[in-house]
Motif scaffolding. Structure first.
Motif, PDB file in Angstrom:
ATOM      1  N   ILE A 108      43.964  55.430  63.973  1.00 38.77           N
ATOM      2  CA  ILE A 108      45.125  55.132  63.257  1.00 38.77           C
ATOM      3  C   ILE A 108      46.524  54.697  63.976  1.00 38.77           C
ATOM      4  CG2 ILE A 108      46.754  55.985  61.337  1.00 38.77           C
ATOM      5  CD1 ILE A 108      44.659  58.217  60.723  1.00 38.77           C
ATOM      6  N   ASP A 154      52.515  57.260  53.732  1.00 41.38           N
ATOM      7  CA  ASP A 154      51.181  57.452  53.424  1.00 41.38           C
ATOM      8  C   ASP A 154      50.250  56.210  54.023  1.00 41.38           C
ATOM      9  OD1 ASP A 154      48.966  58.703  52.677  1.00 41.38           O
ATOM     10  OD2 ASP A 154      49.121  58.317  50.496  1.00 41.38           O
ATOM     11  N   LEU A 155      49.266  56.548  54.825  1.00 39.79           N
ATOM     12  CA  LEU A 155      48.430  55.561  55.511  1.00 39.79           C
ATOM     13  C   LEU A 155      47.043  55.839  54.848  1.00 39.79           C
ATOM     14  CD1 LEU A 155      49.738  55.294  59.052  1.00 39.79           C
ATOM     15  CD2 LEU A 155      49.844  53.683  57.139  1.00 39.79           C
ATOM     16  N   HIS A 156      47.159  56.638  53.868  1.00 42.20           N
ATOM     17  CA  HIS A 156      45.637  57.005  53.122  1.00 42.20           C
ATOM     18  C   HIS A 156      45.443  55.607  52.279  1.00 42.20           C
ATOM     19  CE1 HIS A 156      42.626  58.508  50.561  1.00 42.20           C
ATOM     20  NE2 HIS A 156      42.325  59.528  51.406  1.00 42.20           N
ATOM     21  N   ARG A 157      44.091  55.308  52.423  1.00 34.76           N
ATOM     22  CA  ARG A 157      43.711  54.161  51.689  1.00 34.76           C
ATOM     23  C   ARG A 157      43.987  53.922  50.024  1.00 34.76           C
ATOM     24  NH1 ARG A 157      41.161  50.657  55.002  1.00 34.76           N
ATOM     25  NH2 ARG A 157      40.000  51.559  56.689  1.00 34.76           N
ATOM     26  N   SER A 158      44.324  55.270  49.422  1.00 36.11           N
ATOM     27  CA  SER A 158      44.793  55.026  48.217  1.00 36.11           C
ATOM     28  C   SER A 158      46.275  54.870  47.793  1.00 36.11           C
ATOM     29  CB  SER A 158      44.086  56.163  47.100  1.00 36.11           C
ATOM     30  OG  SER A 158      45.037  57.403  47.777  1.00 36.11           O
ATOM     31  N   ARG A 159      47.083  54.717  48.835  1.00 35.75           N
ATOM     32  CA  ARG A 159      48.270  54.673  48.786  1.00 35.75           C
ATOM     33  C   ARG A 159      49.009  53.746  47.812  1.00 35.75           C
ATOM     34  NH1 ARG A 159      52.262  52.222  52.488  1.00 35.75           N
ATOM     35  NH2 ARG A 159      51.143  50.416  53.286  1.00 35.75           N
ATOM     36  N   GLN A 160      48.333  52.729  47.878  1.00 30.33           N
ATOM     37  CA  GLN A 160      48.889  51.326  47.005  1.00 30.33           C
ATOM     38  C   GLN A 160      49.285  51.748  45.683  1.00 30.33           C
ATOM     39  OE1 GLN A 160      50.044  48.491  48.655  1.00 30.33           O
ATOM     40  NE2 GLN A 160      49.193  49.407  50.517  1.00 30.33           N
ATOM     41  N   MET A 196      44.390  54.234  57.266  1.00 30.06           N
ATOM     42  CA  MET A 196      44.686  52.622  57.494  1.00 30.06           C
ATOM     43  C   MET A 196      45.366  52.630  58.974  1.00 30.06           C
ATOM     44  SD  MET A 196      45.871  50.749  54.101  1.00 30.06           S
ATOM     45  CE  MET A 196      47.236  51.877  53.793  1.00 30.06           C
ATOM     46  N   GLU A 197      45.188  51.763  59.577  1.00 34.45           N
ATOM     47  CA  GLU A 197      45.823  51.522  61.005  1.00 34.45           C
ATOM     48  C   GLU A 197      47.184  51.448  60.715  1.00 34.45           C
ATOM     49  OE1 GLU A 197      45.880  48.635  64.985  1.00 34.45           O
ATOM     50  OE2 GLU A 197      43.925  49.394  64.037  1.00 34.45           O
ATOM     51  N   SER A 198      48.231  52.112  61.573  1.00 35.26           N
ATOM     52  CA  SER A 198      49.704  52.079  61.472  1.00 35.26           C
ATOM     53  C   SER A 198      49.975  50.860  62.157  1.00 35.26           C
ATOM     54  CB  SER A 198      50.380  53.280  62.318  1.00 35.26           C
ATOM     55  OG  SER A 198      51.634  53.119  62.475  1.00 35.26           O
ATOM     56  N   ARG A 229      46.416  64.268  56.119  1.00 34.70           N
ATOM     57  CA  ARG A 229      46.983  63.116  55.427  1.00 34.70           C
ATOM     58  C   ARG A 229      48.469  63.401  55.523  1.00 34.70           C
ATOM     59  NH1 ARG A 229      45.665  61.256  49.206  1.00 34.70           N
ATOM     60  NH2 ARG A 229      47.553  59.685  49.012  1.00 34.70           N
TER      61      ARG A 229
END
Length: 317
Positions: free
Chosen positions: A84, A307-313, A1-3, A41
Motif C-alpha cells: 500500500i 480510506d484506501l479500501h477498494r470499496s471506498r468509491q 489500493m496503493e497510496s 483498514r
C-alpha cells in the motif's frame, strides 16, 4: 489500493543516505501504532492522512506493533503495508500477548480487552533503545494537520506524556466506589488537579518512561484491578492512575474524540467548535463499519476521504 506517493518539500531537512537510523534520529518524527486484522483498514487511513498533510512525509518513521500469534502474522502485515505504501519508512514489532494476558480483567466492552490495547504501555521496551520520543496514535483517527506541529510540543519538567486534557470531566466515573472508598488507593490523586485525558493520542518521552520504570507502575495497578475491581474501562484507567494530574496539556484540536459514540452504543456526534487537527472515532462506532452498513454519521464521510479500501468509491460519490 496503493497510496499516492508523498515527497518532502524543499524546506525539509535531508536525511543522510548512508546514515544509520540512530544518526538520522534528530531529523525523524516517530509515530507508533498497533496493527491487527479488525482495525487494519482504519490503520491504513491513519497512515494515509498523516502522509497527505505532512510537510516532510519522508522524514516520518512508523513503528507498528502486531500480535505475534495473530492472523495475519507480523510478516504478512509487513507485506500488506509495503504493497500500500511502497516508500514508507516503517518497522513491525511482534507483541507477546503473554506479557499482559494474566493482568487483563474484563471491561464494559469486549474490544477493550484485546491484549494489543495494552501494547502502548510496552513501547519503551519494544522499540529500539535509541528512540526516546514517539507519538502514539490509535487506529480510529485521521490527522488533518501537519504531524510535525504535534511532534514539536515540548514536555516541560519531568513530564513523560503530553495529551489534550479535559478538566471538567467527571473523574469519579472512571473508577468504582470501592476505589474511592479506600483511602489508601484514592490517595494517589491527593493534591493533584484531576483531568481526564484520552490515551489514543499521546506524545511520549520514552527515555523518561524507561528511567521512571513506568511499565511496572502501570502493571501494579492492573494487578490491583484483578484483585479489587477498581475500574471498568480497559487500558485507560492505569494511565490515569499513574499520570493523572501530571500530563503536558496539548490543545484540544489534537483529539476531537468521541466520534464513535458511547462505549456501549454507536451514535452520531458532531464536532466541537473551534479548529480541528485530528478526528478520533473513539467509542463503539467505527466509520468503516457504519459506511459499509450504509448507515454512516455525517463525520464518517470525512474519514472516507482517506480510506484506501477498494470499496471506498461508493462512500465518496
Amino acid at each position: 489500493m496503493e497510496s499516492p506517493m508523498y515527497r518532502n518539500g524543499q524546506e525539509c531537512p535531508v536525511l543522510a543516505p548512508n546514515g544509520s537510523k540512530s544518526s538520522n534520529d534528530a531529523l525523524l518524527i516517530h509515530v507508533a501504532m498497533t496493527l491487527d486484522a479488525e482495525y487494519l483498514r482504519g490503520s491504513v487511513a491513519v497512515i494515509h492522512s498523516v502522509l497527505q498533510h505532512a510537510s516532510c512525509p519522508e522524514n516520518i518513521c512508523f513503528h507498528f506493533v502486531a500480535t505475534e500469534s495473530a492472523t495475519p502474522t507480523p510478516g504478512k502485515l509487513n507485506q500488506i503495508i509495503k504493497s500500500i505504501f511502497p516508500s514508507l519508512a516503517f518497522k513491525i514489532y511482534p507483541f507477546d500477548e503473554k506479557l499482559v494476558k494474566n493482568l487483563i480483567s474484563t471491561s464494559i466492552r469486549h474490544a477493550l480487552d484485546n491484549p494489543l490495547n495494552y501494547a502502548r504501555s510496552y513501547l519503551a521496551d519494544i522499540l529500539e533503545p535509541w528512540i526516546d520520543r514517539v507519538i502514539y496514535l490509535d487506529s480510529d483517527i485521521i490527522v488533518i494537520d501537519d504531524i510535525k506541529n504535534l511532534w514539536s510540543i515540548f514536555l516541560t519538567g519531568s513530564r513523560v506524556l503530553g495529551a489534550p486534557e479535559y478538566c471538567h470531566a467527571n473523574f469519579n466515573k472512571y473508577f468504582t466506589d470501592d476505589f474511592w472508598s479506600d483511602e489508601k488507593l484514592s490517595k494517589v490523586f491527593e493534591g493533584k488537579r484531576l483531568c481526564y485525558f484520552n490515551t489514543g493520542v499521546m506524545v511520549m518521552d520514552l527515555g523518561r518512561w524507561r528511567e521512571g520504570n513506568y511499565r511496572a507502575k502501570i502493571e501494579q495497578w492492573m494487578e490491583i484491578q484483578r484483585e479489587r475491581r477498581i475500574y471498568e474501562l480497559g487500558s485507560l484507567p492505569p494511565f490515569l492512575l499513574v499520570f493523572g494530574g501530571d500530563v503536558e496539556p496539548i490543545d484540544y484540536q489534537w483529539n476531537q474524540h468521541g466520534l464513535g459514540g458511547h462505549n456501549v452504543v454507536s451514535s452520531c456526534r458532531t464536532l466541537h467548535p473551534g479548529p480541528v487537527s485530528l478526528l478520533h472515532w473513539s467509542g463503539k462506532g467505527k466509520p468503516w463499519v457504519r459506511l459499509d452498513e450504509g448507515n454512516p454519521c455525517p463525520v464518517d464521510h470525512l474519514w472516507a476521504l482517506y480510506d484506501l479500501h477498494r470499496s471506498r468509491q461508493q462512500h465518496i460519490f
